[in-house]
Design a protein around this motif. Structure first.
Motif, PDB file in Angstrom:
ATOM      1  N   ASP A 299       0.856  -1.177   0.000  1.00 36.61           N
ATOM      2  CA  ASP A 299       0.000   0.000   0.000  1.00 36.61           C
ATOM      3  C   ASP A 299       0.897   1.233   0.000  1.00 36.61           C
ATOM      4  O   ASP A 299       1.642   1.478   0.958  1.00 36.61           O
ATOM      5  CB  ASP A 299      -0.886  -0.017   1.247  1.00 36.61           C
ATOM      6  N   THR A 300       0.858   2.005  -1.081  1.00 33.24           N
ATOM      7  CA  THR A 300       1.727   3.186  -1.173  1.00 33.24           C
ATOM      8  C   THR A 300       1.387   4.241  -0.130  1.00 33.24           C
ATOM      9  O   THR A 300       2.201   5.117   0.159  1.00 33.24           O
ATOM     10  CB  THR A 300       1.645   3.817  -2.575  1.00 33.24           C
ATOM     11  N   GLY A 301       0.181   4.159   0.447  1.00 32.80           N
ATOM     12  CA  GLY A 301      -0.167   5.078   1.512  1.00 32.80           C
ATOM     13  C   GLY A 301       0.624   4.853   2.783  1.00 32.80           C
ATOM     14  O   GLY A 301       0.650   5.707   3.665  1.00 32.80           O
ATOM     15  N   LEU A 302       1.278   3.706   2.874  1.00 35.33           N
ATOM     16  CA  LEU A 302       2.077   3.383   4.049  1.00 35.33           C
ATOM     17  C   LEU A 302       3.528   3.818   3.911  1.00 35.33           C
ATOM     18  O   LEU A 302       4.262   3.829   4.893  1.00 35.33           O
ATOM     19  CB  LEU A 302       2.015   1.875   4.316  1.00 35.33           C
ATOM     20  N   GLY A 303       3.949   4.166   2.717  1.00 35.10           N
ATOM     21  CA  GLY A 303       5.318   4.589   2.494  1.00 35.10           C
ATOM     22  C   GLY A 303       5.735   4.365   1.057  1.00 35.10           C
ATOM     23  O   GLY A 303       5.159   3.536   0.346  1.00 35.10           O
ATOM     24  N   GLN A 304       6.741   5.103   0.615  1.00 36.25           N
ATOM     25  CA  GLN A 304       7.202   5.001  -0.772  1.00 36.25           C
ATOM     26  C   GLN A 304       8.015   3.745  -1.025  1.00 36.25           C
ATOM     27  O   GLN A 304       8.090   3.273  -2.165  1.00 36.25           O
ATOM     28  CB  GLN A 304       8.029   6.232  -1.135  1.00 36.25           C
ATOM     29  N   VAL A 305       8.637   3.194   0.010  1.00 35.02           N
ATOM     30  CA  VAL A 305       9.491   2.015  -0.154  1.00 35.02           C
ATOM     31  C   VAL A 305       9.138   0.988   0.919  1.00 35.02           C
ATOM     32  O   VAL A 305       9.127   1.304   2.111  1.00 35.02           O
ATOM     33  CB  VAL A 305      10.989   2.376  -0.034  1.00 35.02           C
ATOM     34  N   ARG A 372      12.510   4.179  -6.997  1.00 39.64           N
ATOM     35  CA  ARG A 372      13.541   3.169  -6.718  1.00 39.64           C
ATOM     36  C   ARG A 372      14.713   3.825  -5.999  1.00 39.64           C
ATOM     37  O   ARG A 372      15.324   4.772  -6.513  1.00 39.64           O
ATOM     38  CB  ARG A 372      14.021   2.509  -8.010  1.00 39.64           C
ATOM     39  N   PRO A 373      15.070   3.327  -4.822  1.00 40.16           N
ATOM     40  CA  PRO A 373      16.200   3.917  -4.104  1.00 40.16           C
ATOM     41  C   PRO A 373      17.522   3.647  -4.828  1.00 40.16           C
ATOM     42  O   PRO A 373      17.692   2.600  -5.474  1.00 40.16           O
ATOM     43  CB  PRO A 373      16.170   3.212  -2.746  1.00 40.16           C
ATOM     44  N   ALA A 374      18.443   4.575  -4.725  1.00 39.87           N
ATOM     45  CA  ALA A 374      19.749   4.422  -5.377  1.00 39.87           C
ATOM     46  C   ALA A 374      20.515   3.229  -4.824  1.00 39.87           C
ATOM     47  O   ALA A 374      21.347   2.639  -5.525  1.00 39.87           O
ATOM     48  CB  ALA A 374      20.562   5.711  -5.204  1.00 39.87           C
ATOM     49  N   ASN A 375      20.254   2.873  -3.573  1.00 39.91           N
ATOM     50  CA  ASN A 375      20.975   1.741  -2.977  1.00 39.91           C
ATOM     51  C   ASN A 375      20.262   0.407  -3.159  1.00 39.91           C
ATOM     52  O   ASN A 375      20.717  -0.614  -2.653  1.00 39.91           O
ATOM     53  CB  ASN A 375      21.230   1.998  -1.490  1.00 39.91           C
ATOM     54  N   ALA A 376      19.152   0.385  -3.899  1.00 34.97           N
ATOM     55  CA  ALA A 376      18.451  -0.864  -4.184  1.00 34.97           C
ATOM     56  C   ALA A 376      19.073  -1.526  -5.407  1.00 34.97           C
ATOM     57  O   ALA A 376      18.508  -1.528  -6.507  1.00 34.97           O
ATOM     58  CB  ALA A 376      16.966  -0.608  -4.393  1.00 34.97           C
ATOM     59  N   ARG A 377      20.249  -2.080  -5.228  1.00 32.70           N
ATOM     60  CA  ARG A 377      20.999  -2.730  -6.296  1.00 32.70           C
ATOM     61  C   ARG A 377      21.892  -3.804  -5.700  1.00 32.70           C
ATOM     62  O   ARG A 377      22.217  -3.779  -4.499  1.00 32.70           O
ATOM     63  CB  ARG A 377      21.817  -1.715  -7.091  1.00 32.70           C
ATOM     64  N   VAL A 435      11.769   7.821  -0.083  1.00 31.84           N
ATOM     65  CA  VAL A 435      12.954   7.185  -0.657  1.00 31.84           C
ATOM     66  C   VAL A 435      14.197   7.617   0.096  1.00 31.84           C
ATOM     67  O   VAL A 435      15.092   6.804   0.393  1.00 31.84           O
ATOM     68  CB  VAL A 435      13.073   7.532  -2.159  1.00 31.84           C
ATOM     69  N   ALA A 436      14.269   8.909   0.430  1.00 30.80           N
ATOM     70  CA  ALA A 436      15.447   9.433   1.136  1.00 30.80           C
ATOM     71  C   ALA A 436      15.657   8.740   2.471  1.00 30.80           C
ATOM     72  O   ALA A 436      16.802   8.507   2.893  1.00 30.80           O
ATOM     73  CB  ALA A 436      15.311  10.936   1.325  1.00 30.80           C
ATOM     74  N   ASP A 437      14.553   8.386   3.143  1.00 30.60           N
ATOM     75  CA  ASP A 437      14.678   7.696   4.424  1.00 30.60           C
ATOM     76  C   ASP A 437      15.401   6.366   4.263  1.00 30.60           C
ATOM     77  O   ASP A 437      16.252   6.002   5.090  1.00 30.60           O
ATOM     78  CB  ASP A 437      13.288   7.457   5.031  1.00 30.60           C
ATOM     79  N   PHE A 438      15.063   5.644   3.198  1.00 31.04           N
ATOM     80  CA  PHE A 438      15.740   4.356   3.009  1.00 31.04           C
ATOM     81  C   PHE A 438      17.154   4.538   2.486  1.00 31.04           C
ATOM     82  O   PHE A 438      18.086   3.829   2.894  1.00 31.04           O
ATOM     83  CB  PHE A 438      14.943   3.452   2.059  1.00 31.04           C
ATOM     84  N   GLU A 439      17.348   5.475   1.585  1.00 30.86           N
ATOM     85  CA  GLU A 439      18.699   5.716   1.064  1.00 30.86           C
ATOM     86  C   GLU A 439      19.656   6.108   2.177  1.00 30.86           C
ATOM     87  O   GLU A 439      20.862   5.839   2.086  1.00 30.86           O
ATOM     88  CB  GLU A 439      18.654   6.787  -0.022  1.00 30.86           C
ATOM     89  N   ALA A 440      19.135   6.694   3.250  1.00 26.72           N
ATOM     90  CA  ALA A 440      19.988   7.087   4.370  1.00 26.72           C
ATOM     91  C   ALA A 440      20.577   5.893   5.107  1.00 26.72           C
ATOM     92  O   ALA A 440      21.545   6.044   5.863  1.00 26.72           O
ATOM     93  CB  ALA A 440      19.189   7.950   5.345  1.00 26.72           C
ATOM     94  N   THR A 441      20.004   4.686   4.874  1.00 24.49           N
ATOM     95  CA  THR A 441      20.565   3.493   5.514  1.00 24.49           C
ATOM     96  C   THR A 441      21.859   3.062   4.861  1.00 24.49           C
ATOM     97  O   THR A 441      22.575   2.221   5.407  1.00 24.49           O
ATOM     98  CB  THR A 441      19.554   2.333   5.486  1.00 24.49           C
TER      99      THR A 441
END
Length: 446
Positions: A299-305, A372-377, A435-441
């Motif tokens: 559900d995209t309402g819960l978050g982008q990633v 798509r996060p930059a670190n999702a690779r 997305v930025a929240d996840f990329e910060a990991t």
């Protein structure tokens, strides 16, 4: 609360419209099929005239690591259908028959098929996968599968309990090939099996193979575009964290999509499950008897990633053309994202594609293409799945042919025991609002 319920009502109205549209288009697609296919009545004009997959008939949650070919024909009275071919250079081969309601009836996987005299079955543990002589012959008979003393290499149109037979004298059957070796074609580097009708008096007639029809099911898309909109309230369809349920039948799966959420999940869904199971709506949606599945709704309402983490079952790696057949906790496993209304697949990632860390754990990020996060690779140790262009997607995890010692397999689960039963192999989820929240990991590598 009123805004959440009003938003849910609007989403349900959209869902109903999409489902009705998809069903109508699917029926029209089936009617236009040139050779007959798994959705239509018996047609002996062509063998393997049906092919499912992202570029063919994208329905019934296919796995992008597999190729599905099907036939729908009458078994000669007193005779049988003979299927003769060569074991593919691939991870897995199976054949299965289906009822008119799309539930699997009977199946033979590769290890259950005895090779022809002088040939080798390359799927047995430790077998030579490069063997040149690799022929087999299977009989498909119109009858009920025996509970004991089953003849070798025999496939049936009716299950052993007799409750899910096909139409009289008719046979819907699929052949599956998973993960052809690198460089091999979709059939695994061997010709398609020959289908022969054998009459009761021994007369034989070969059915032409025919090229599978190249039409696509409705509502398919590459899954890389932006979502049409983000749902305005949390928990309209999905839950946070996502809750996985073992797939038992299509009605229950649809109920899980519509009602498996924070508003109604504790009240409506259990009742729907109870009713569908009481009505005997068991079995899958052209399911593979060797696979079992768990599913959840994003559900995209819960978050982008959405980020999934769990322990990866071990599986034999075969893509590189490994000389000997290996073993593992499962023969194959994958995670797929799907269109919730058309049942089309967007993309799957399977065992050999999913990076794992030193402890054997994986991380999979699920998002729309633009998010798509930059670190999702792979270089960061993170696989990625597209979430499509709708606010929701259906995620499915497959386990195939688990070893007896793999007690945490999906095959051993009962509904409601998913997290406890799978233990560390349960795909725990966490939504990142942006997305930025996840990329910060960061990028952890492998």
């Amino acid at each position: 609360m009123f805004d959440r319920i009003r938003g849910r009502a609007a989403s349900l109205a959209l869902a109903s419209a999409l489902l009705a549209s998809g069903t109508t288009a699917l029926a029209a697609t089936a009617a236009a099929a040139p050779h007959g296919n798994i959705l239509l009545g018996p047609n002996t004009a062509c063998a393997w005239g049906f092919q499912a997959g992202p570029d063919k008939v994208n329905i019934a949650y296919p796995d992008t690591g597999a190729t599905y070919r099907g036939s729908n024909m009458a078994v000669p009275r007193g005779g049988y259908i003979e299927i003769s071919g060569q074991f593919p250079h691939a991870r897995y081969l199976s054949m299965a028959t289906y009822s008119r309601t799309s539930a699997s009836v009977d199946g033979l996987n590769d290890q259950a098929i005895v090779p022809d005299a002088g040939s080798v079955n390359p799927f047995l543990d430790g077998a030579d996968r490069t063997a040149g002589n690799r022929s087999y012959t299977v009989r498909l008979v119109d009858g009920r599968a025996p509970e004991t003393d089953r003849p070798a290499n025999t496939l049936y149109t009716t299950s052993s309990d007799g409750t899910r037979s096909t139409a009289p004298n008719g046979a819907l059957f699929l052949i599956r090939v998973y993960l052809p070796d690198t460089g091999a074609d979709l059939a695994g580097g061997v010709p398609l099996p020959t289908v022969t009708l054998v009459e009761a008096d021994g007369r034989r007639s070969t059915v032409p193979a025919c090229e599978p029809a190249g039409y696509a099911a409705p509502a398919t898309d590459p899954g890389t575009g932006a979502a049409l909109f983000d749902t305005p309230a949390i928990g309209l369809f999905g839950t946070n964290p996502p809750a996985w349920s073992k797939f038992t039948n299509l009605p229950t799966a649809i109920a899980g999509l519509l009602f498996g959420n924070e508003i109604t999940g504790d009240t409506v869904l259990p009742r729907v499950q109870e009713v569908t199971e009481r009505l005997g709506a068991a079995g899958g949606f052209f399911d593979n008897p060797d696979n079992k599945y768990i599913a959840t709704t994003t559900d995209t309402g819960l978050g982008q990633v959405l980020v999934l983490r769990g322990k990866a079952p071990t599986a034999p790696h075969t893509l590189a053309g490994t000389a000997r057949m290996g073993a593992g906790q499962v023969r194959y496993w994958s995670v797929c994202s799907n269109n919730p209304w058309s049942t089309a697949v967007y993309q799957c990632v399977y065992d050999e594609q999913i990076p794992v860390d030193a402890q054997g754990f994986y991380t999979i990020a699920v998002s729309t293409g633009p998010h798509r996060p930059a670190n999702a690779r792979t270089e960061c140790g993170i696989a990625w799945l597209p979430a499509g262009t709708l606010p929701q997607a259906v995620l499915m995890v497959r386990n195939m042919m688990p070893s007896p010692g793999f007690t945490e397999s999906i095959q051993n689960l009962t509904r409601g025991s998913e997290a406890a039963g799978m233990g560390p192999y349960y795909p725990g989820g966490e939504y990142y609002r942006t997305v930025a929240d996840f990329e910060a990991t960061g990028c952890q590598g492998n």
